[in-house]
Design an enzyme around this catalytic site. Structure first.
Site, PDB file in Angstrom:
ATOM      1  N   HIS A 129       0.808  -1.216   0.000  1.00 16.72           N
ATOM      2  CA  HIS A 129       0.000   0.000   0.000  1.00 16.72           C
ATOM      3  C   HIS A 129       0.847   1.276   0.000  1.00 16.72           C
ATOM      4  O   HIS A 129       0.295   2.368  -0.089  1.00 16.72           O
ATOM      5  CB  HIS A 129      -0.955  -0.015   1.187  1.00 16.72           C
ATOM      6  CG  HIS A 129      -2.157  -0.868   0.969  1.00 16.72           C
ATOM      7  ND1 HIS A 129      -3.415  -0.525   1.392  1.00 16.72           N
ATOM      8  CD2 HIS A 129      -2.308  -2.057   0.328  1.00 16.72           C
ATOM      9  CE1 HIS A 129      -4.282  -1.459   1.037  1.00 16.72           C
ATOM     10  NE2 HIS A 129      -3.622  -2.408   0.403  1.00 16.72           N
TER      11      HIS A 129
ATOM     12  N   SER B 270      -0.248  -1.392  -6.201  1.00 14.87           N
ATOM     13  CA  SER B 270      -0.071  -2.643  -6.922  1.00 14.87           C
ATOM     14  C   SER B 270       0.519  -2.413  -8.312  1.00 14.87           C
ATOM     15  O   SER B 270       0.318  -1.353  -8.919  1.00 14.87           O
ATOM     16  CB  SER B 270      -1.419  -3.369  -7.070  1.00 14.87           C
ATOM     17  OG  SER B 270      -1.960  -3.704  -5.817  1.00 14.87           O
TER      18      SER B 270
ATOM     19  N   LYS C 217     -15.021  -8.133  -7.569  1.00 18.45           N
ATOM     20  CA  LYS C 217     -14.261  -9.036  -8.435  1.00 18.45           C
ATOM     21  C   LYS C 217     -13.602 -10.150  -7.630  1.00 18.45           C
ATOM     22  O   LYS C 217     -13.604 -11.318  -8.043  1.00 18.45           O
ATOM     23  CB  LYS C 217     -13.201  -8.242  -9.200  1.00 18.45           C
ATOM     24  CG  LYS C 217     -12.519  -9.031 -10.309  1.00 18.45           C
ATOM     25  CD  LYS C 217     -11.657  -8.132 -11.172  1.00 18.45           C
ATOM     26  CE  LYS C 217     -11.080  -8.909 -12.353  1.00 18.45           C
ATOM     27  NZ  LYS C 217     -10.291  -8.043 -13.255  1.00 18.45           N
ATOM     28  N   ASP C 218     -13.056  -9.797  -6.462  1.00 14.38           N
ATOM     29  CA  ASP C 218     -12.466 -10.826  -5.594  1.00 14.38           C
ATOM     30  C   ASP C 218     -13.532 -11.799  -5.093  1.00 14.38           C
ATOM     31  O   ASP C 218     -13.261 -13.000  -4.936  1.00 14.38           O
ATOM     32  CB  ASP C 218     -11.752 -10.177  -4.402  1.00 14.38           C
ATOM     33  CG  ASP C 218     -10.426  -9.545  -4.787  1.00 14.38           C
ATOM     34  OD1 ASP C 218      -9.905  -9.881  -5.864  1.00 14.38           O
ATOM     35  OD2 ASP C 218      -9.928  -8.709  -4.015  1.00 14.38           O
TER      36      ASP C 218
ATOM     37  N   GLU D  91       4.594 -34.314  -0.513  1.00 15.59           N
ATOM     38  CA  GLU D  91       3.412 -33.791  -1.183  1.00 15.59           C
ATOM     39  C   GLU D  91       3.804 -33.106  -2.490  1.00 15.59           C
ATOM     40  O   GLU D  91       4.957 -32.675  -2.665  1.00 15.59           O
ATOM     41  CB  GLU D  91       2.694 -32.795  -0.270  1.00 15.59           C
ATOM     42  CG  GLU D  91       2.154 -33.415   1.009  1.00 15.59           C
ATOM     43  CD  GLU D  91       0.895 -34.233   0.773  1.00 15.59           C
ATOM     44  OE1 GLU D  91       0.944 -35.179  -0.041  1.00 15.59           O
ATOM     45  OE2 GLU D  91      -0.130 -33.943   1.400  1.00 15.59           O
TER      46      GLU D  91
END
Length: 422
Positions: free
Chosen positions: A216, A220, A244-245, A288
């Site tokens: 921040h 971004s 959107k998220d 894994e």
């Protein structure tokens, strides 16, 4: 009285609290009105997805810890009791177990996005470094969590991986004894792994907070890799990207529910449903899937110490990537040569995963060595050299220009600054 810069809220309770502790004003500033590039694609959903899964893993982990017994004699049975006798214990365990797989899948895609669009470049180097630290903490947490069911693969995986530290000269054996809490993988090992597995997710939360705080400061990155030039290039985070998220989380939950309810054990290993037996070694010890590329790098070197160093170097090289990449252009959209190498790198990581899943003999050893060589070649040679020699495509003047002018490049003879500081 001078303005304090606080937001006004209609709810009287929120207003009362905010007047004394302006937490809602801070949230509104950082997540409501925060200006965000308007050209995000769905790759930018994966940061929010990672936070959602982290919260899910912590909540389910707390409830599972209420019923788990960290004892070599009782651990396997307590997991079976959770599955059979605890109300919705099977659901909690399957969400937690498959959530680990989903967490790594989401974070790996998040890392790919950062690599492809150059999100690690100035001035966002510290954001990238904190992200790599989060990855390391995730790996440690996942490894310790995999030991807790105390099945065959849990026990022998812990034995093999912890024994790797014995390759370190002079202090290696002492490190292994310290990790085990004794002279073999046993009850003290399980106790300390359980304690650390419970603690480390909260450490991850702390580093995530730093990661977001650093994000921040300069904002971004975006698919074009250029900085916003003004309000015409940005949107407030809410409601545009919260919606959107939310769509991304909804799609993710459908995929996640498919694994939890219809294929809960598909990503696991059958041997881990057999109680740990120190006298019976599994035919093929394999970690894994999210560890397989690094496992292949470990086995690509015949020398134990060399394999351990190379495996850790595969992560360590990511810390230096902001300085290894010499190109001033962030996004691979405008780097046609490097973009091809980037996709070859992705294919290399997938090949390393397949090599790590197969026994270390025959053709798989050769494949592991070739892929390991290219992995380091990409970061240490290709990335800096291509950055110097490549001639990138012209950049748009602003984020909004490709939309308002049809998405074409700059006119002939026009120049554009490759990258500006925020």
């Amino acid at each position: 009285m001078a303005s304090t810069g606080k937001a006004s809220f209609s709810n009287p309770v929120v207003r009362w609290v905010d007047h004394r502790l302006p937490i809602f004003t801070m949230l509104n500033r950082e997540y409501g009105q925060f200006p965000t590039p308007r050209n995000f694609n769905y790759f930018w959903n994966f940061g929010a997805l990672a936070m959602f899964i982290l919260a899910t893993m912590i909540l389910t982990g707390i409830f599972l810890a209420m019923h788990y017994t960290p004892s070599a004699d009782l651990a396997f049975g307590s997991v079976e009791r959770i599955m059979r006798d605890v109300n919705y214990g099977w659901l909690l365990r399957y969400i937690h177990m498959n959530g680990a797989h989903m967490f790594f899948a989401v974070v790996y895609i998040h890392i790919f996005r950062g690599l492809y669009y150059g999100s690690y470049k100035e001035p966002r180097e510290l954001i990238w470094i904190l992200g790599v630290i989060i990855l390391l903490l995730m790996m440690a947490t996942a490894f310790m969590g995999y030991v807790l069911p105390w099945g065959q693969m849990s026990f022998w995986g812990a034995t093999v991986i912890t024994n790797l530290f014995s390759a370190i000269p002079l202090i290696g054996d002492n490190i292994v004894i310290w990790l085990w809490g004794g002279f073999s993988v046993d009850n003290p090992t399980l106790n300390r792994f359980f304690a650390l597995h419970f603690l480390l997710p909260f450490v991850i939360v702390g580093v995530v907070v730093l990661h977001i705080a650093a994000l921040h400061v300069h904002g971004s990155n975006n698919p074009l890799g250029i900085d916003p030039k003004g309000s015409q290039d940005t949107l407030p985070f809410h409601p545009y990207y919260t919606v959107k998220d939310s769509v991304g989380i909804g799609v993710f939950l459908m995929i996640f529910a498919g694994f939890v309810f219809f294929a809960p054990n598909w990503l696991g290993h059958a041997d881990n449903y057999i109680p740990a037996n120190p006298l019976v070694t599994p035919a093929h010890i394999v970690p894994e899937w999210y560890f397989l590329p690094f496992y292949a790098i470990l086995r690509a070197v015949p020398n134990a110490l060399g394999g351990v160093l190379l495996m850790f170097a595969a992560i360590a090289v990511l810390f230096f990537l902001p300085w290894l990449d010499t190109s001033k252009v962030r996004s691979c959209r405008f780097r046609p040569v490097y973009r091809q190498f980037m996709w070859i790198f992705v294919l290399t990581v997938v090949v390393l995963g397949f090599a790590g899943a197969n026994p270390p003999d025959g053709i798989w050893v050769v494949i592991s060595r070739v892929a390991t060589f290219y992995y380091f070649l990409h970061f240490l040679v290709i990335t800096p050299v291509v950055g110097k020699l490549e001639r990138p495509l012209p950049l748009p003047r602003s984020i909004s220009e490709p939309v308002t002018k049809g998405g074409g490049p700059l006119p002939a003879g026009a120049t554009a600054k490759p990258m500006e500081k925020s």
